[in-house]
Design a protein around this motif. Structure first.
Motif, mmCIF file in Angstrom:
data_model
loop_
_atom_site.group_PDB
_atom_site.id
_atom_site.type_symbol
_atom_site.label_atom_id
_atom_site.label_comp_id
_atom_site.label_asym_id
_atom_site.label_seq_id
_atom_site.Cartn_x
_atom_site.Cartn_y
_atom_site.Cartn_z
ATOM 1 N N ASP A 1 36.044 60.416 44.599
ATOM 2 C CA ASP A 1 34.940 60.322 45.635
ATOM 3 C C ASP A 1 34.721 59.004 46.004
ATOM 4 O O ASP A 1 33.925 58.039 45.397
ATOM 5 N N SER A 2 35.346 58.761 47.281
ATOM 6 C CA SER A 2 35.611 57.505 47.725
ATOM 7 C C SER A 2 34.321 57.152 48.322
ATOM 8 O O SER A 2 33.823 55.950 48.053
ATOM 9 N N GLN A 3 33.510 57.782 49.085
ATOM 10 C CA GLN A 3 32.324 57.364 49.416
ATOM 11 C C GLN A 3 31.146 57.154 48.499
ATOM 12 O O GLN A 3 30.598 56.076 48.656
ATOM 13 N N GLN A 4 30.969 57.581 47.400
ATOM 14 C CA GLN A 4 30.182 57.567 46.223
ATOM 15 C C GLN A 4 30.532 56.250 45.580
ATOM 16 O O GLN A 4 29.660 55.288 45.248
ATOM 17 N N ALA B 1 44.091 51.071 44.320
ATOM 18 C CA ALA B 1 45.170 51.993 44.160
ATOM 19 C C ALA B 1 44.966 53.352 44.762
ATOM 20 O O ALA B 1 45.903 53.989 45.556
ATOM 21 N N GLU B 2 43.627 53.672 44.469
ATOM 22 C CA GLU B 2 43.558 55.009 45.085
ATOM 23 C C GLU B 2 43.664 55.189 46.701
ATOM 24 O O GLU B 2 43.900 56.143 47.376
ATOM 25 N N PHE B 3 42.788 54.294 47.286
ATOM 26 C CA PHE B 3 42.851 54.051 48.763
ATOM 27 C C PHE B 3 44.202 53.886 49.237
ATOM 28 O O PHE B 3 44.502 54.594 50.251
ATOM 29 N N GLU B 4 45.140 53.231 48.572
ATOM 30 C CA GLU B 4 46.576 53.217 49.044
ATOM 31 C C GLU B 4 47.352 54.440 49.067
ATOM 32 O O GLU B 4 47.932 54.776 49.843
ATOM 33 N N GLU B 5 46.947 55.100 47.844
ATOM 34 C CA GLU B 5 47.800 56.281 47.523
ATOM 35 C C GLU B 5 47.418 57.452 48.480
ATOM 36 O O GLU B 5 48.006 58.460 48.923
ATOM 37 N N ARG B 6 46.050 57.499 49.029
ATOM 38 C CA ARG B 6 45.515 58.547 49.904
ATOM 39 C C ARG B 6 45.461 58.148 51.402
ATOM 40 O O ARG B 6 45.340 58.950 52.367
ATOM 41 N N GLY B 7 46.169 56.757 51.470
ATOM 42 C CA GLY B 7 45.960 56.360 52.964
ATOM 43 C C GLY B 7 44.966 56.101 53.473
ATOM 44 O O GLY B 7 44.507 56.358 54.769
ATOM 45 N N GLU C 1 37.854 47.687 53.958
ATOM 46 C CA GLU C 1 36.533 47.252 53.564
ATOM 47 C C GLU C 1 36.456 46.505 52.307
ATOM 48 O O GLU C 1 35.743 45.647 52.027
ATOM 49 N N LEU C 2 37.072 47.094 51.334
ATOM 50 C CA LEU C 2 37.445 46.493 50.051
ATOM 51 C C LEU C 2 38.279 45.334 50.095
ATOM 52 O O LEU C 2 37.713 44.291 49.498
ATOM 53 N N MET C 3 39.069 44.953 50.870
ATOM 54 C CA MET C 3 39.810 43.514 50.963
ATOM 55 C C MET C 3 38.714 42.666 51.955
ATOM 56 O O MET C 3 39.017 41.372 51.464
ATOM 57 N N GLY C 4 37.650 43.170 52.364
ATOM 58 C CA GLY C 4 36.891 42.324 52.902
ATOM 59 C C GLY C 4 35.815 41.906 52.028
ATOM 60 O O GLY C 4 35.479 40.528 51.883
ATOM 61 N N MET C 5 35.586 42.688 51.057
ATOM 62 C CA MET C 5 34.506 42.311 49.828
ATOM 63 C C MET C 5 35.384 41.282 48.893
ATOM 64 O O MET C 5 34.939 40.311 48.319
ATOM 65 N N PHE C 6 36.627 41.611 48.851
ATOM 66 C CA PHE C 6 37.515 40.729 48.030
ATOM 67 C C PHE C 6 37.567 39.196 48.561
ATOM 68 O O PHE C 6 37.438 38.392 48.060
ATOM 69 N N ALA C 7 37.513 39.114 50.049
ATOM 70 C CA ALA C 7 37.416 37.924 50.570
ATOM 71 C C ALA C 7 36.133 37.242 50.441
ATOM 72 O O ALA C 7 35.918 35.746 50.486
ATOM 73 N N LEU D 1 47.100 38.093 45.156
ATOM 74 C CA LEU D 1 47.818 38.303 43.850
ATOM 75 C C LEU D 1 46.714 38.972 42.546
ATOM 76 O O LEU D 1 47.185 39.648 41.927
ATOM 77 N N VAL D 2 45.701 38.468 42.725
ATOM 78 C CA VAL D 2 44.538 38.730 41.946
ATOM 79 C C VAL D 2 44.241 40.092 42.107
ATOM 80 O O VAL D 2 44.166 41.089 41.089
ATOM 81 N N LEU D 3 44.179 40.760 43.332
ATOM 82 C CA LEU D 3 43.715 42.101 43.492
ATOM 83 C C LEU D 3 44.841 42.654 43.093
ATOM 84 O O LEU D 3 44.919 44.030 42.570
ATOM 85 N N ALA D 4 46.128 42.442 43.477
ATOM 86 C CA ALA D 4 47.295 43.163 43.038
ATOM 87 C C ALA D 4 47.235 43.377 41.403
ATOM 88 O O ALA D 4 47.862 44.554 40.943
ATOM 89 N N ALA D 5 47.148 42.352 40.787
ATOM 90 C CA ALA D 5 47.004 42.445 39.450
ATOM 91 C C ALA D 5 45.991 43.306 38.755
ATOM 92 O O ALA D 5 46.157 44.083 37.865
ATOM 93 N N ALA D 6 44.875 43.367 39.533
ATOM 94 C CA ALA D 6 43.713 44.102 38.883
ATOM 95 C C ALA D 6 44.244 45.832 39.073
ATOM 96 O O ALA D 6 43.900 46.420 38.437
ATOM 97 N N ALA D 7 44.946 45.965 40.479
ATOM 98 C CA ALA D 7 45.393 47.261 40.665
ATOM 99 C C ALA D 7 46.255 47.976 39.420
ATOM 100 O O ALA D 7 46.160 49.038 39.302
#
Length: 225
Positions: A145-148, A175-181, A188-194, A204-210
């Motif tokens: 449930d990506s939206q929720q 990981a889920e967003f990448e798998e589902r394309g 949006e997630l990367m913007g929050m990360f920034a 690197l931090v986000l990759a490690a978290a994934a």
């Protein structure tokens, strides 16, 4: 544990709700999947389920998830009673319950929607901690449930800077967003990360978290007792 199981089985009907929950928890923390023992716990719990307090409900369903014990009547009963008592749940109990049901693939139930709604209210009141938020995000995204999941995360970001304890949840989402394309969600997630408190550490931090997303429940052994 074999001796403990034998003794418990002899006296199982004498256990109060918290005792049943604690027994299930003690086996689940070391990943012992003793089916006769879990069947006995389930049978005894069903007759007392309305007397279970939130901690016992959360610990019991978490224990089921840890040892992959799927008992539909028990899970339905826990879900129904939890819905009635949701306002009494501590934040970690909410998140643990959502995580457990998602891991047991029991995702199409009103309980998860209700937990997400209660969690959003607690985020706005600053009463949902980051660790619990991370578990909840993982549960929602595992539910596909990506939206929720994004709505909960957006609410969280509006209230405070996303700290390191939220990262396992974000990693699971990425990981889920990448798998589902789902590129727009990923952006949006990367913007929050920034904008987060860890932006200076880079991707690197986000990759490690994934990579760590599947271990988001680490530490529940200590936190759910």
């Amino acid at each position: 544990y074999r001796a403990m199981s034998s003794i418990a089985l002899e006296k199982i009907e004498e256990f109060e709700p918290q005792g049943l929950s604690n027994m299930a928890w003690s086996f689940a923390t070391v990943r012992i999947r003793d089916l006769p023992f879990m069947n006995a716990i389930s049978s005894a719990a069903m007759g007392k389920i309305t007397s279970f307090k939130p901690q016992a409900l959360a610990n019991t369903v978490w224990s089921c998830a840890q040892v992959v014990y799927v008992d539909a009547p028990l899970l339905q009963a826990i879900s129904s009673v939890s819905l009635q008592k949701l306002a009494e749940f501590e934040s970690l109990e909410l998140a643990t319950t959502a995580w457990a049901y998602s891991r047991l693939f029991c995702t199409d139930i009103p309980l998860l929607d209700a937990i997400a709604s209660v969690a959003q209210g607690r985020i706005k009141m600053s009463s949902l901690d980051d660790y619990s938020a991370a578990l909840l995000l993982e549960a929602l995204i595992f539910r596909r449930d990506s939206q929720q999941a994004l709505e909960v995360l957006r609410t969280l970001e509006k209230q405070r800077t996303l700290g390191p304890k939220v990262w396992p949840g974000l990693g699971a989402m990425l990981a889920e967003f990448e798998e589902r394309g789902e590129m727009s969600h990923e952006q949006e997630l990367m913007g929050m990360f920034a904008r987060s408190s860890m932006s200076g550490l880079g991707p690197l931090v986000l990759a490690a978290a994934a990579a760590r997303a599947d271990t988001a429940a680490t530490g529940l052994e200590k936190k759910t007792k």
